[in-house]
Motif scaffolding. Structure first.
Motif, PDB file in Angstrom:
ATOM      1  N   PHE A  87      -5.409  -1.269  -3.089  1.00  0.00           N
ATOM      2  CA  PHE A  87      -5.071  -0.330  -2.019  1.00  0.00           C
ATOM      3  C   PHE A  87      -5.428   1.121  -2.319  1.00  0.00           C
ATOM      4  N   PRO A  88      -5.217   1.657  -3.554  1.00  0.00           N
ATOM      5  CA  PRO A  88      -5.555   3.075  -3.768  1.00  0.00           C
ATOM      6  C   PRO A  88      -7.006   3.422  -3.470  1.00  0.00           C
ATOM      7  N   ALA A  89      -7.889   2.444  -3.473  1.00  0.00           N
ATOM      8  CA  ALA A  89      -9.295   2.720  -3.178  1.00  0.00           C
ATOM      9  C   ALA A  89      -9.552   2.873  -1.676  1.00  0.00           C
ATOM     10  N   GLN A  90      -8.556   2.576  -0.846  1.00  0.00           N
ATOM     11  CA  GLN A  90      -8.736   2.665   0.604  1.00  0.00           C
ATOM     12  C   GLN A  90      -8.845   4.132   1.029  1.00  0.00           C
ATOM     13  N   PRO A  91      -9.633   4.404   2.055  1.00  0.00           N
ATOM     14  CA  PRO A  91      -9.858   5.788   2.485  1.00  0.00           C
ATOM     15  C   PRO A  91      -8.772   6.357   3.401  1.00  0.00           C
ATOM     16  N   VAL A  92      -7.667   5.660   3.574  1.00  0.00           N
ATOM     17  CA  VAL A  92      -6.621   6.111   4.488  1.00  0.00           C
ATOM     18  C   VAL A  92      -5.434   6.645   3.683  1.00  0.00           C
ATOM     19  N   PRO A  93      -5.008   7.885   3.943  1.00  0.00           N
ATOM     20  CA  PRO A  93      -3.845   8.406   3.226  1.00  0.00           C
ATOM     21  C   PRO A  93      -2.579   7.632   3.609  1.00  0.00           C
ATOM     22  N   CYS A  94      -1.685   7.507   2.649  1.00  0.00           N
ATOM     23  CA  CYS A  94      -0.470   6.730   2.864  1.00  0.00           C
ATOM     24  C   CYS A  94       0.727   7.484   2.290  1.00  0.00           C
ATOM     25  N   THR A  95       1.841   7.392   2.980  1.00  0.00           N
ATOM     26  CA  THR A  95       3.102   7.979   2.525  1.00  0.00           C
ATOM     27  C   THR A  95       4.162   6.897   2.511  1.00  0.00           C
ATOM     28  N   VAL A  96       4.932   6.843   1.440  1.00  0.00           N
ATOM     29  CA  VAL A  96       6.087   5.955   1.354  1.00  0.00           C
ATOM     30  C   VAL A  96       7.326   6.834   1.445  1.00  0.00           C
ATOM     31  N   VAL A  97       8.253   6.462   2.322  1.00  0.00           N
ATOM     32  CA  VAL A  97       9.495   7.210   2.485  1.00  0.00           C
ATOM     33  C   VAL A  97      10.645   6.316   2.040  1.00  0.00           C
ATOM     34  N   GLY A  98      11.339   6.750   0.999  1.00  0.00           N
ATOM     35  CA  GLY A  98      12.519   6.043   0.507  1.00  0.00           C
ATOM     36  C   GLY A  98      13.772   6.743   0.993  1.00  0.00           C
ATOM     37  N   CYS A  99      14.905   6.061   0.879  1.00  0.00           N
ATOM     38  CA  CYS A  99      16.181   6.613   1.326  1.00  0.00           C
ATOM     39  C   CYS A  99      17.181   6.546   0.174  1.00  0.00           C
ATOM     40  N   THR A 100      17.843   7.655  -0.087  1.00  0.00           N
ATOM     41  CA  THR A 100      18.767   7.739  -1.226  1.00  0.00           C
ATOM     42  C   THR A 100      19.941   6.788  -1.120  1.00  0.00           C
ATOM     43  N   THR A 101      20.293   6.341   0.076  1.00  0.00           N
ATOM     44  CA  THR A 101      21.442   5.439   0.240  1.00  0.00           C
ATOM     45  C   THR A 101      21.023   3.985   0.451  1.00  0.00           C
ATOM     46  N   ASP A 102      19.747   3.703   0.355  1.00  0.00           N
ATOM     47  CA  ASP A 102      19.242   2.351   0.582  1.00  0.00           C
ATOM     48  C   ASP A 102      19.491   1.487  -0.657  1.00  0.00           C
ATOM     49  N   THR A 103      20.249   0.419  -0.481  1.00  0.00           N
ATOM     50  CA  THR A 103      20.495  -0.501  -1.594  1.00  0.00           C
ATOM     51  C   THR A 103      19.631  -1.757  -1.490  1.00  0.00           C
ATOM     52  N   MET A 104      18.935  -1.932  -0.388  1.00  0.00           N
ATOM     53  CA  MET A 104      18.026  -3.072  -0.218  1.00  0.00           C
ATOM     54  C   MET A 104      16.693  -2.779  -0.910  1.00  0.00           C
ATOM     55  N   THR A 105      16.076  -1.686  -0.524  1.00  0.00           N
ATOM     56  CA  THR A 105      14.852  -1.209  -1.183  1.00  0.00           C
ATOM     57  C   THR A 105      15.164   0.198  -1.703  1.00  0.00           C
ATOM     58  N   PRO A 106      15.824   0.272  -2.862  1.00  0.00           N
ATOM     59  CA  PRO A 106      16.260   1.571  -3.386  1.00  0.00           C
ATOM     60  C   PRO A 106      15.084   2.481  -3.709  1.00  0.00           C
ATOM     61  N   THR A 107      15.398   3.733  -3.985  1.00  0.00           N
ATOM     62  CA  THR A 107      14.346   4.720  -4.228  1.00  0.00           C
ATOM     63  C   THR A 107      13.450   4.312  -5.401  1.00  0.00           C
ATOM     64  N   SER A 108      14.008   3.673  -6.418  1.00  0.00           N
ATOM     65  CA  SER A 108      13.169   3.234  -7.547  1.00  0.00           C
ATOM     66  C   SER A 108      12.132   2.215  -7.087  1.00  0.00           C
ATOM     67  N   HIS A 109      12.525   1.329  -6.202  1.00  0.00           N
ATOM     68  CA  HIS A 109      11.632   0.328  -5.618  1.00  0.00           C
ATOM     69  C   HIS A 109      10.520   1.029  -4.825  1.00  0.00           C
ATOM     70  N   CYS A 110      10.915   1.991  -3.995  1.00  0.00           N
ATOM     71  CA  CYS A 110       9.949   2.696  -3.151  1.00  0.00           C
ATOM     72  C   CYS A 110       8.994   3.541  -3.987  1.00  0.00           C
ATOM     73  N   ARG A 111       9.519   4.198  -5.026  1.00  0.00           N
ATOM     74  CA  ARG A 111       8.652   4.994  -5.908  1.00  0.00           C
ATOM     75  C   ARG A 111       7.624   4.106  -6.598  1.00  0.00           C
ATOM     76  N   GLU A 112       8.061   2.934  -7.083  1.00  0.00           N
ATOM     77  CA  GLU A 112       7.135   2.010  -7.754  1.00  0.00           C
ATOM     78  C   GLU A 112       6.044   1.553  -6.799  1.00  0.00           C
ATOM     79  N   LEU A 113       6.430   1.222  -5.578  1.00  0.00           N
ATOM     80  CA  LEU A 113       5.444   0.783  -4.601  1.00  0.00           C
ATOM     81  C   LEU A 113       4.475   1.917  -4.271  1.00  0.00           C
TER      82      LEU A 113
END
Length: 146
Positions: A87-113
């Protein structure tokens, strides 16, 4: 031309200005399924979902409980790292938005992705955890307009 997002990105990147992934899954989840169910029950009891929608979900799950459990386990264990590595080789910019209160996909999960796909990473401090885009549409609108 593949009409899926991946096909659009690789075949017609000119049609995709930017991807914004909100509390995305794609890596194995660490929150136990029973805890996720308990969170959902609390959200239902506190009025976070329309009762008609809750009723439909319960009926559909009741019609095929084994399939629902199988799907839940599959999503819980989903690991898309091999598919996301190019994916990083793709020409489209991407943003991941995590939420500090999310326990399903916590911020550590979102940062890793985000790191895995070479995306910009942002965080919101929103109530309601994983369902913040549904319960706080004004915050969602602000994030989408950035």
């Amino acid at each position: 031309i593949d009409l899926g997002v991946d096909g659009l990105i690789s075949d017609r990147p000119d049609l995709v200005q930017r991807l914004i992934l909100l509390s995305p899954a794609g890596l194995p989840l660490t929150k136990p399924i029973p805890s996720s169910l308990a969170t959902w029950v609390r959200q239902v009891v506190t009025g976070r979902f329309p009762l008609a929608q809750v009723g439909r979900s319960i009926v559909r799950t009741g019609l095929a409980p084994r399939s629902a459990l199988r799907l839940g386990r599959f999503v819980h264990q989903l690991d898309l790292r091999p598919e996301l590595e190019p994916f990083p080789a793709q020409p489209v910019p991407c943003t991941v938005v995590g939420c500090t209160t999310d326990t399903m996909t916590p911020t550590s999960h979102c940062r890793e992705l985000a790191a895995l796909i070479g995306a910009e990473y942002r965080e919101v401090d929103a109530r309601d955890g994983h369902i913040w885009p549904v319960t706080q549409p004004q915050l969602l609108a602000a994030e989408l307009s950035r």
